[in-house]
Write an enzyme that holds these catalytic residues in place. Structure first.
Site, short mmCIF file in Angstrom:
data_model
loop_
_atom_site.label_atom_id
_atom_site.label_comp_id
_atom_site.label_asym_id
_atom_site.label_seq_id
_atom_site.Cartn_x
_atom_site.Cartn_y
_atom_site.Cartn_z
N HIS A 33 -23.28 10.47 -7.87
CA HIS A 33 -23.02 11.07 -6.47
C HIS A 33 -23.66 10.42 -5.33
O HIS A 33 -24.80 10.64 -5.25
CB HIS A 33 -23.34 12.61 -6.54
CG HIS A 33 -22.85 13.32 -7.73
ND1 HIS A 33 -21.43 13.81 -8.01
CD2 HIS A 33 -23.31 13.82 -8.89
CE1 HIS A 33 -21.32 14.33 -9.02
NE2 HIS A 33 -22.40 14.52 -9.72
N HIS B 13 -15.42 1.79 8.06
CA HIS B 13 -14.58 0.90 6.59
C HIS B 13 -14.67 -0.45 7.02
O HIS B 13 -13.48 -0.90 7.60
CB HIS B 13 -13.16 1.61 6.55
CG HIS B 13 -12.63 0.92 5.38
ND1 HIS B 13 -13.01 0.82 4.38
CD2 HIS B 13 -11.38 0.34 5.36
CE1 HIS B 13 -12.14 0.22 3.49
NE2 HIS B 13 -10.98 0.18 4.18
N ARG C 116 -11.33 -6.59 9.23
CA ARG C 116 -10.12 -5.56 9.46
C ARG C 116 -10.17 -5.17 10.98
O ARG C 116 -9.17 -4.97 11.54
CB ARG C 116 -11.10 -4.30 9.02
CG ARG C 116 -10.83 -4.37 7.41
CD ARG C 116 -11.25 -2.96 6.67
NE ARG C 116 -11.30 -2.90 5.28
CZ ARG C 116 -12.22 -3.24 4.44
NH1 ARG C 116 -13.50 -3.19 4.84
NH2 ARG C 116 -12.17 -3.18 3.11
N VAL D 42 0.78 -1.18 -0.16
CA VAL D 42 0.01 -0.10 -0.17
C VAL D 42 1.06 1.31 -0.08
O VAL D 42 0.80 2.24 -0.81
CB VAL D 42 -0.94 0.01 1.34
CG1 VAL D 42 -1.80 1.20 1.26
CG2 VAL D 42 -1.76 -1.06 1.02
N ARG E 245 -19.87 3.98 -6.22
CA ARG E 245 -19.97 4.57 -7.70
C ARG E 245 -19.71 3.94 -8.71
O ARG E 245 -20.40 4.23 -10.08
CB ARG E 245 -19.44 5.96 -7.51
CG ARG E 245 -19.79 6.79 -6.20
CD ARG E 245 -18.71 8.14 -6.39
NE ARG E 245 -19.33 9.01 -5.24
CZ ARG E 245 -18.92 10.31 -5.18
NH1 ARG E 245 -17.91 10.89 -5.78
NH2 ARG E 245 -19.40 10.95 -4.00
#
Length: 329
Positions: free
Chosen positions: A183, A190, A103, A28, A168
């Site tokens: 939008h 998260h 996570r 990352v 999106r």
């Protein structure tokens, strides 16, 4: 340096350059550095990692491509002094998420790392905006804020920006409308308790819930919306199962947030920050649409939400809060 002004000429002023420090030279961190350089986001990009051989190799590999990018300087070091004077510090270091892990499973080890390292980063870059990317990002952002001693605007997380991009993209695929004209936001954690803010979503200026469908593509029914939201939530696990990590999209997402800071754009992004009195939510870092600029995260926007969305956001806040408490914060 002394500058001389010749009559009729514009006075010379040294140009201020921007510096971004990426903490962590893993997939990352390295991908983020690559995205910053390719986009010309900053004049100086540095990598900091305790693995000296790896961080120097990553920096050298990136530097060898400068001829094909906007001009920049790249450096990598295991000496924290490389971070000194950074405008933005991005924390990407942490335990790697394994297939089958959530996570939140990563919370304990990662929060201990942040608690140990972040004060050192603040010591060399006290004026920087500190962006947390490491998962679980909401819990890590909360811990980072607590141990840093910095104002709440100066420390925030990448949050659901990537999830929003995924949302999106999937809506674009279903409707045939360009993703740039979709939008809609993912809010909350998260992670598994995130929620799509369908009630405020639009395609162009048309409310998404009123979209009739065009060119043989149907409307976004409740079943379609549920399917899309589920795919957004599980897509990271799918990518991790296939190649071991997510790195390209998160690198691009974080680079866009960094540009919003460096260019003082006042861009609206769903980043994770400390909420206070937002929809009845306090003392937890969570993602809601927020204004991002030179001073970090600013106003959290009171976007329209249905009663079900407000309830889901509060439930998400509680889920994150419980993990933070279990880590001692």
């Amino acid at each position: 340096m002394v500058s001389v002004c010749v009559p009729g000429e514009t006075p010379f002023h040294p140009r201020r350059t921007s510096k971004v420090a990426v903490v962590g030279a893993g997939s990352v961190g390295a991908t983020l550095a690559y995205a910053l350089l390719m986009r010309g986001s900053a004049r100086t990009v540095v990598l900091y990692d305790i693995d000296r051989a790896k961080v120097e190799a990553q920096a050298l590999d990136l530097a060898h491509g400068i001829a094909f990018m906007p001009m920049a300087t790249v450096a990598g070091s295991d000496d924290i002094e490389v971070v000194r004077g950074a405008d933005v510090v991005v924390f990407t270091a942490g335990a790697k998420q394994k297939p089958g892990q959530t996570r939140m499973d990563l919370a304990g080890a990662t929060t201990r790392l942040v608690a140990a390292v972040l004060p050192q980063l603040v010591a060399v870059a006290p004026e920087a905006v500190h962006l947390v990317v490491t998962n679980p990002v909401d819990v890590v952002t909360y811990v980072a804020l607590k141990v840093s001693g910095l104002p709440a605007n100066q420390v925030f997380g990448s949050g659901t920006l990537l999830d929003t991009s995924r949302l999106r993209y999937l809506v674009s695929q279903h409707t045939g409308i360009a993703v740039q004209n979709v939008h809609a936001y993912i809010a909350g954690e998260h992670g598994d308790s995130q929620l799509a803010l369908w009630s405020s979503a639009t395609l162009g200026s048309v409310p998404l819930l009123d979209w009739p469908g065009i060119e043989g593509r149907g409307p976004l029914t409740a079943a379609v919306r549920d399917q899309i939201a589920d795919e957004v939530t599980t897509s990271a696990a799918t990518i991790i199962a296939g190649k071991g990590a997510t790195n390209y999209a998160v690198g691009l997402a974080a680079s866009r947030t960094i540009e919003a800071v460096l260019n003082d754009e006042h861009r609206i992004q769903p980043v994770s920050s400390l909420l206070s009195g937002y929809q009845g939510i306090d003392d937890v870092c969570l993602s809601v649409p927020s204004v991002v600029g030179a001073h970090g995260v600013g106003e959290r926007l009171a976007v329209p939400m249905s009663p079900d969305e407000v309830a889901a956001l509060r439930a998400s806040a509680q889920a994150v809060r419980e993990v933070a408490r279990s880590c001692g914060y």
